[in-house]
Design an enzyme around this catalytic site. Sequence first.
Site, PDB file in Angstrom:
ATOM      1  N   CYS A 263      92.558  31.160  36.124  1.00 19.76           N
ATOM      2  CA  CYS A 263      91.356  31.015  35.292  1.00 19.76           C
ATOM      3  C   CYS A 263      90.204  31.910  35.747  1.00 19.76           C
ATOM      4  O   CYS A 263      89.634  32.656  34.941  1.00 19.76           O
ATOM      5  CB  CYS A 263      90.942  29.545  35.215  1.00 19.76           C
ATOM      6  SG  CYS A 263      90.255  28.849  36.737  1.00 19.76           S
ATOM      7  N   HIS A 311      87.550  24.826  36.932  1.00 21.08           N
ATOM      8  CA  HIS A 311      88.124  25.616  35.838  1.00 21.08           C
ATOM      9  C   HIS A 311      87.019  26.379  35.130  1.00 21.08           C
ATOM     10  O   HIS A 311      85.886  25.900  35.018  1.00 21.08           O
ATOM     11  CB  HIS A 311      88.854  24.715  34.838  1.00 21.08           C
ATOM     12  CG  HIS A 311      89.676  25.485  33.843  1.00 21.08           C
ATOM     13  ND1 HIS A 311      90.883  26.055  34.185  1.00 21.08           N
ATOM     14  CD2 HIS A 311      89.456  25.805  32.544  1.00 21.08           C
ATOM     15  CE1 HIS A 311      91.382  26.683  33.123  1.00 21.08           C
ATOM     16  NE2 HIS A 311      90.532  26.547  32.114  1.00 21.08           N
ATOM     17  N   HIS A 323      90.731  31.207  27.829  1.00 23.31           N
ATOM     18  CA  HIS A 323      90.927  30.830  29.238  1.00 23.31           C
ATOM     19  C   HIS A 323      92.403  30.916  29.589  1.00 23.31           C
ATOM     20  O   HIS A 323      93.270  31.008  28.713  1.00 23.31           O
ATOM     21  CB  HIS A 323      90.378  29.427  29.502  1.00 23.31           C
ATOM     22  CG  HIS A 323      91.190  28.317  28.901  1.00 23.31           C
ATOM     23  ND1 HIS A 323      91.453  27.132  29.556  1.00 23.31           N
ATOM     24  CD2 HIS A 323      91.816  28.192  27.694  1.00 23.31           C
ATOM     25  CE1 HIS A 323      92.189  26.340  28.786  1.00 23.31           C
ATOM     26  NE2 HIS A 323      92.420  26.957  27.652  1.00 23.31           N
TER      27      HIS A 323
END
Length: 348
Positions: A263, A311, A323
Site C-alpha cells: 500500500c 493502510h 490502493h
Amino acid sequence: MAAHRKPGRRPLSGGTARTALTLALAGAASATAFDGTGHADPRLSPAEVKSKVDALYREAERATEKYNGAKERSEKAEKSLGELRDEAARKEDKLNKARASLGSFAAAQYRTGGIDPSVQLALSSDPDRFLERASRADRAGSRQAAAVGGVRRQMREMDRLRGEADARLTGLRARQAELRKHKKTINGKLGEAKRLLSELTADERADLAGREDGRAARSSARAAAPGHAEAPNARAASAVSYAYKALGSPYVWGATGPNAFDCSGLTQAAYRAAGVSLPRTTYAQINAGERVPRSQLRPGDLVFFYSGISHVGLYVGNGQMIHAPNPSAPVRLAPIDQMPFAGAARVA
C-alpha cells in the site's frame, strides 16, 4: 477353621452411581479423542473465512509497515557504514604515507650517527658551510616534529573511526534482526490466511472474488463519473495518473514498483514519478504533507485507514481511491468508506 467367603457386591447408591457414570463417560470421551474418532471443529462458512482472512491481512499489513520502516533504517545504516569505511580507508592511506616519510627521516638520522653539532663544527673544514647546513637541518627537524604530531593525531582519529564503525555495525545487525522478525510475522499471517482460503471450495473462492471484483467495477464507474474535483497541483495530478496505470498490478509486501506494490509502496511510487520523495511507511507518509479533513479531499491526497495508520491509498475523487489492498487482490479502485478512515494529507 473359619470358612472364607467371597464378599458379595454392594449395590451402588444414587450418588455413587452418578459418579461412576460420569467417570465412565469421561473415560469414553478421552478414549475417543485419543483414537482420533472425535468430532472435528465445524467448518467455517465463507463469510467467517473472509472475516478471519481480512483480519489476518490487516495484521500482516501492520507488520509490513514495520518491516518497511526497519528496512529503510537498515539501508540508511548500511550506507552510512559504507561511507565511514571509505573515509577510514582514505585516512589510513594518508597515515601510512606519513609513517613511511617518518621512517625515511629516522633512517637518515641513524646513518649520521647523531654526532654532537659542536663536534661536527670543530671537525668541519668549512665552518660557514656547516652552519648553513645545520640551520636547514634544524628547520627540517621542526617540520619532522610537526609530522610526528600529525601522525599521532591521525592514529587517534583512526581509533575513533574504528570505534564508530563497530557501533554502526552493531546497530545495523540489530535492524537486520528486526527485519527478520517482522518478515517471520508477515509470512505467518499470510500463511494462515492462505490455509483458511484453501479450505473453501473453488466455487466459494470464486464467489468471494466475484464480489470484490463487482465492488471494484462499481468504484471504477463512480470514479469515472463527471464532475469530480480536480487535483490541487500538477504533482498530485501526475501521481493520480501513475496510480491509474498501476491498476491490476499485484500486491507484494515490501514492493515499491514498477510491477508490484504494497500500500505505501504504491503511494511512494506514484509521487516519485511526480518528482516528489515520500517516506516509505504509512505512519511517516501521513506527516509528509498538510493534513486535510475528509470533507475537503481532492485527487492526489493520501488517505489513511485504521487506528494504527496501517493502510494508505491515493484519493482520485468521487469518494474513491486507488490502493494496493492485500495479497488476494491487485491494485484497484475502492470507496474510501470501505475501511475505518484515519486521516488524510495533501502533498505540497
